[in-house]
Structures are given as C-alpha cells and as structure tokens.
Enzyme design. Structure first.
Site, PDB file in Angstrom:
ATOM      1  N   LYS A 125      32.089  55.243 -21.900  1.00  0.00           N
ATOM      2  CA  LYS A 125      30.849  54.496 -22.130  1.00  0.00           C
ATOM      3  C   LYS A 125      30.556  54.629 -23.616  1.00  0.00           C
ATOM      4  O   LYS A 125      30.207  55.711 -24.097  1.00  0.00           O
ATOM      5  CB  LYS A 125      29.708  55.066 -21.292  1.00  0.00           C
ATOM      6  CG  LYS A 125      28.356  54.403 -21.507  1.00  0.00           C
ATOM      7  CD  LYS A 125      27.285  55.129 -20.684  1.00  0.00           C
ATOM      8  CE  LYS A 125      25.950  54.416 -20.720  1.00  0.00           C
ATOM      9  NZ  LYS A 125      25.263  54.491 -22.012  1.00  0.00           N
ATOM     10  N   ASP A 161      23.338  47.027 -25.535  1.00  0.00           N
ATOM     11  CA  ASP A 161      23.134  45.770 -24.813  1.00  0.00           C
ATOM     12  C   ASP A 161      23.014  44.562 -25.739  1.00  0.00           C
ATOM     13  O   ASP A 161      23.552  43.489 -25.452  1.00  0.00           O
ATOM     14  CB  ASP A 161      21.880  45.866 -23.941  1.00  0.00           C
ATOM     15  CG  ASP A 161      21.914  47.045 -22.984  1.00  0.00           C
ATOM     16  OD1 ASP A 161      22.818  47.898 -23.108  1.00  0.00           O
ATOM     17  OD2 ASP A 161      21.031  47.131 -22.113  1.00  0.00           O
ATOM     18  N   GLU A 162      22.323  44.737 -26.862  1.00  0.00           N
ATOM     19  CA  GLU A 162      22.072  43.614 -27.758  1.00  0.00           C
ATOM     20  C   GLU A 162      23.301  43.201 -28.555  1.00  0.00           C
ATOM     21  O   GLU A 162      23.289  42.169 -29.229  1.00  0.00           O
ATOM     22  CB  GLU A 162      20.907  43.934 -28.703  1.00  0.00           C
ATOM     23  CG  GLU A 162      21.127  45.117 -29.615  1.00  0.00           C
ATOM     24  CD  GLU A 162      20.676  46.441 -29.016  1.00  0.00           C
ATOM     25  OE1 GLU A 162      20.359  47.348 -29.801  1.00  0.00           O
ATOM     26  OE2 GLU A 162      20.640  46.568 -27.771  1.00  0.00           O
ATOM     27  N   GLY A 166      27.925  50.061 -24.558  1.00  0.00           N
ATOM     28  CA  GLY A 166      26.610  50.556 -24.200  1.00  0.00           C
ATOM     29  C   GLY A 166      25.472  50.161 -25.113  1.00  0.00           C
ATOM     30  O   GLY A 166      24.404  50.765 -25.060  1.00  0.00           O
ATOM     31  N   THR A 224      20.958  58.779 -19.895  1.00  0.00           N
ATOM     32  CA  THR A 224      19.808  58.783 -20.798  1.00  0.00           C
ATOM     33  C   THR A 224      18.630  58.044 -20.176  1.00  0.00           C
ATOM     34  O   THR A 224      17.511  58.563 -20.110  1.00  0.00           O
ATOM     35  CB  THR A 224      20.183  58.124 -22.135  1.00  0.00           C
ATOM     36  OG1 THR A 224      21.313  58.794 -22.689  1.00  0.00           O
ATOM     37  CG2 THR A 224      19.026  58.184 -23.116  1.00  0.00           C
ATOM     38  N   THR A 225      18.868  56.830 -19.694  1.00  0.00           N
ATOM     39  CA  THR A 225      17.805  56.034 -19.074  1.00  0.00           C
ATOM     40  C   THR A 225      17.234  56.732 -17.850  1.00  0.00           C
ATOM     41  O   THR A 225      16.041  56.618 -17.559  1.00  0.00           O
ATOM     42  CB  THR A 225      18.341  54.645 -18.692  1.00  0.00           C
ATOM     43  OG1 THR A 225      18.870  54.010 -19.857  1.00  0.00           O
ATOM     44  CG2 THR A 225      17.263  53.762 -18.090  1.00  0.00           C
ATOM     45  N   SER A 247      28.331  54.051 -26.436  1.00  0.00           N
ATOM     46  CA  SER A 247      26.954  53.715 -26.807  1.00  0.00           C
ATOM     47  C   SER A 247      26.744  53.974 -28.293  1.00  0.00           C
ATOM     48  O   SER A 247      26.057  54.910 -28.702  1.00  0.00           O
ATOM     49  CB  SER A 247      25.973  54.522 -25.959  1.00  0.00           C
ATOM     50  OG  SER A 247      26.070  54.149 -24.605  1.00  0.00           O
ATOM     51  N   TYR A 275      31.098  59.853 -22.142  1.00  0.00           N
ATOM     52  CA  TYR A 275      29.883  59.150 -22.554  1.00  0.00           C
ATOM     53  C   TYR A 275      29.678  59.409 -24.047  1.00  0.00           C
ATOM     54  O   TYR A 275      29.213  60.469 -24.451  1.00  0.00           O
ATOM     55  CB  TYR A 275      28.714  59.661 -21.711  1.00  0.00           C
ATOM     56  CG  TYR A 275      27.360  59.050 -21.974  1.00  0.00           C
ATOM     57  CD1 TYR A 275      27.177  57.983 -22.848  1.00  0.00           C
ATOM     58  CD2 TYR A 275      26.236  59.542 -21.310  1.00  0.00           C
ATOM     59  CE1 TYR A 275      25.925  57.437 -23.065  1.00  0.00           C
ATOM     60  CE2 TYR A 275      24.973  59.007 -21.522  1.00  0.00           C
ATOM     61  CZ  TYR A 275      24.827  57.962 -22.404  1.00  0.00           C
ATOM     62  OH  TYR A 275      23.576  57.421 -22.622  1.00  0.00           O
ATOM     63  N   SER A 314      20.585  49.811 -20.026  1.00  0.00           N
ATOM     64  CA  SER A 314      19.287  49.867 -19.351  1.00  0.00           C
ATOM     65  C   SER A 314      18.730  48.483 -19.058  1.00  0.00           C
ATOM     66  O   SER A 314      18.057  48.280 -18.045  1.00  0.00           O
ATOM     67  CB  SER A 314      18.290  50.650 -20.206  1.00  0.00           C
ATOM     68  OG  SER A 314      18.028  49.977 -21.434  1.00  0.00           O
TER      69      SER A 314
END
EC number: 4.1.3.3
Length: 320
Positions: A173, A201-202, A199, A51-52, A175, A143, A218
């Site tokens: 992964k 990050d926060e 996936g 995606t990124t 996300s 993913y 990302s």
C-alpha cells in the site's frame, strides 16, 4: 501457501472505526456499513485498522474485536478483508497477525515501526519477516506511509528481492506522493506478481497511468462510486472521461484539505453521506467542527456527490 486466486485489485476502502459519542466502538453499525460499501459504492475490498480506522489508537483487544466483526459481517459480501496489524512492538504485531489468520482474514498489512525506527532496508525487512512468519499462509502487504512513520526507506529499494526473504509478500500500500518511487516499483513488477496499491486518492489517475493495480483510500468509503466510474473510463481508454472524474474528485479533496482534513473530518463526511453514524475520533484527535461539516456538505452538493440513500434533499434521514 493457499493464497487467493484473485489478486487484491481495484478499490479498497480504508475503513473507519465507528464510535459512540463516549468513545467506545460502535460494533452494531458495522454490518450496515458493509452493505453500504457494497450496494451504494460498489466497493468490495476493505483495509481494516489502518490510519483511517484509528488502528494505533485502539487497544490490542479492540483491534482484535474490530477485525472479527468486519470479517464476520463481510462474509459472502466482501471479496477481501485485509487487516492492518502494524504496531510499535514486534510481539503485538505477531499476535495480531496470528489472530487475523485464525479469524479468516484475507491478508495482513504492516506499517513500519515509527518510535524506534528501522535505519535501513535490511532492518525493516527483518521486522516485516518476523511479523509475516506469524501468519505464513496469509498474503502479506507492506504499508508504506513515510509522511506518518518518518521511515524514509524507498519502496522500490524494499521491493528488490523481498519475496526471497518474505515468501508470503504480495504487494504494498503506497501512501506517498513520490511518483518516481512508485513508478520504479511498477518497473520492477515485470510479471505483475505484486499488488501495487496506490494510497493517495487525489493522485490515483496518475498512478494508474504508471501501472497501479488498485488503490486503498479513505475517500472510497463515500466516493467509491465516482472513483469506480473513473477506473472504468480508464480501462476503456477514455482518458478524457477519466480526467473529468479525477478533476471533480480533486476539487472536493483540495477544498477539504484547505479546511483541514484528516481522520476526524473523514468520519464527519462519511456520516453525512452515508447516514451511518461514525461518531467522534478517539483522543488526541478532535471532533470535526460543525462549520467544517456544513462547508463539506455544500461542496459535495455543488459537485453532485450527495445522491445517495440516507440523504433526502441534502438532509440526513434517521437510520435504523
């Protein structure tokens, strides 16, 4: 099957695809990008054309070239290069999977097709199995990103018995913010045979507590060093320090989400922090505004996240 002795773990940067101002891929900066990740961020695993990386906005030829350049530039520098080969049709995914094997990638990942969608677990596994079979010697990762695909099949349901149908399956992964689903994946992974890579990050620290074996994201392009410090604190059972790092990272992510945060803004932030020109995104995405970049820079400074080469007194130096 000759899978790597070392499982994919730790931080994995979801790489950006650098572009020129006219929208062509800027291949010459990828070598510099590799060095920056390794030397400045301490990140030695990458996830390419996801995606990124705007993988689904690139042509098949471009995706092949991008994969080749990352593998070439990462040789003897990166630990693992995983190539996302997902596409809207099976034949393209198979072609990209076979190509990844031919160029020496360390693994492949596949997103669920999202125009004609799999309606159940068996249909999705059938698709994934056919892609994996095109590169049977490569570790295969699913993913899972239902917010973008609209495919709501739970990951824990998919994991049940998947290795019997896809022998090269090595993990996923994840996300998604559904920590119940992720926790059930971990609960199934008793022998830690799968890499469970978070996936979002926060929310990484929460996932580590549940048993995540690594993370793909990302922000590890430019906050990898800080996130690695959080991982080290967690491994040393210093939860107070780990929380401190996570909260600081969250402050930044929360701030940019409120401004409007996506691939375009990630490119702007990476350019700002690393000094490597990432360029604009490809249409239909729009370039980040100067106002966004200025606000993001101010927030990074306030959190002391701008102490990297390429920046001097908060201003970007020209890169050769």
């Amino acid at each position: 099957m000759a899978f790597p002795k070392k499982k994919l773990q730790g931080l994995v940067a979801a790489t950006i695809t650098p572009m020129t101002e006219n929208g062509e891929i800027n291949f010459p900066v990828i070598g510099q990008y590799v060095d920056y990740l390794v030397k400045e961020q301490g990140v030695k695993n990458i996830f390419v054309n996801g995606t990124t990386g705007e993988g689904l906005s690139l042509s098949i030829s471009e995706r092949r070239q991008v994969a080749e350049e990352w593998v070439r530039q990462g040789k003897n520098k990166l630990d693992q290069v995983v190539i996302h080969v997902g596409a809207l049709n099976l034949k393209e995914s198979q072609e990209l999977a076979q190509h990844a094997a031919e160029i020496g990638a360390d693994g492949i990942a596949v997103i669920a097709p999202f125009f004609f969608k799999s309606q159940n677990k068996d249909a999705l596994i059938s698709f994934l199995r056919e892609v994996a079979a095109a590169a049977p010697a490569l570790p295969f990762y699913y993913y899972h990103i239902p917010s973008l695909t609209g495919v709501k099949i739970r990951a824990e349901e998919l994991l049940d018995g998947i290795q019997d149908k896809i022998p090269s399956f090595q993990g996923l992964k994840f996300s998604d913010t559904d920590l119940l689903d992720f926790g059930q994946c971990v609960d199934q992974n008793h022998q830690r045979q799968f890499a469970l890579l978070f996936g979002v990050d926060e929310q990484l620290l929460s996932a580590l507590v549940l048993g995540a074996t690594g993370a793909v994201g990302s922000t590890y392009n430019y906050l990898g060093k800080k996130t690695n410090q959080m991982l080290e604190a967690f491994e040393q059972k210093d939860l107070a320090s780990a929380l401190s790092y996570q909260f600081r990272i969250q402050r930044f992510i929360n701030y940019v989400i409120k401004l409007g945060f996506g691939v375009s803004q990630t490119k702007a932030i990476m350019t700002l922090v690393s000094g490597i020109p990432m360029g604009p995104p490809r249409l239909p995405l729009q370039k980040a505004t100067q106002e966004f970049t200025a606000n993001a820079e101010a927030k990074l400074k306030s959190l002391n996240f701008l102490s990297f080469p390429g920046l001097k007194d908060g201003n970007m130096e020209a890169c050769s």
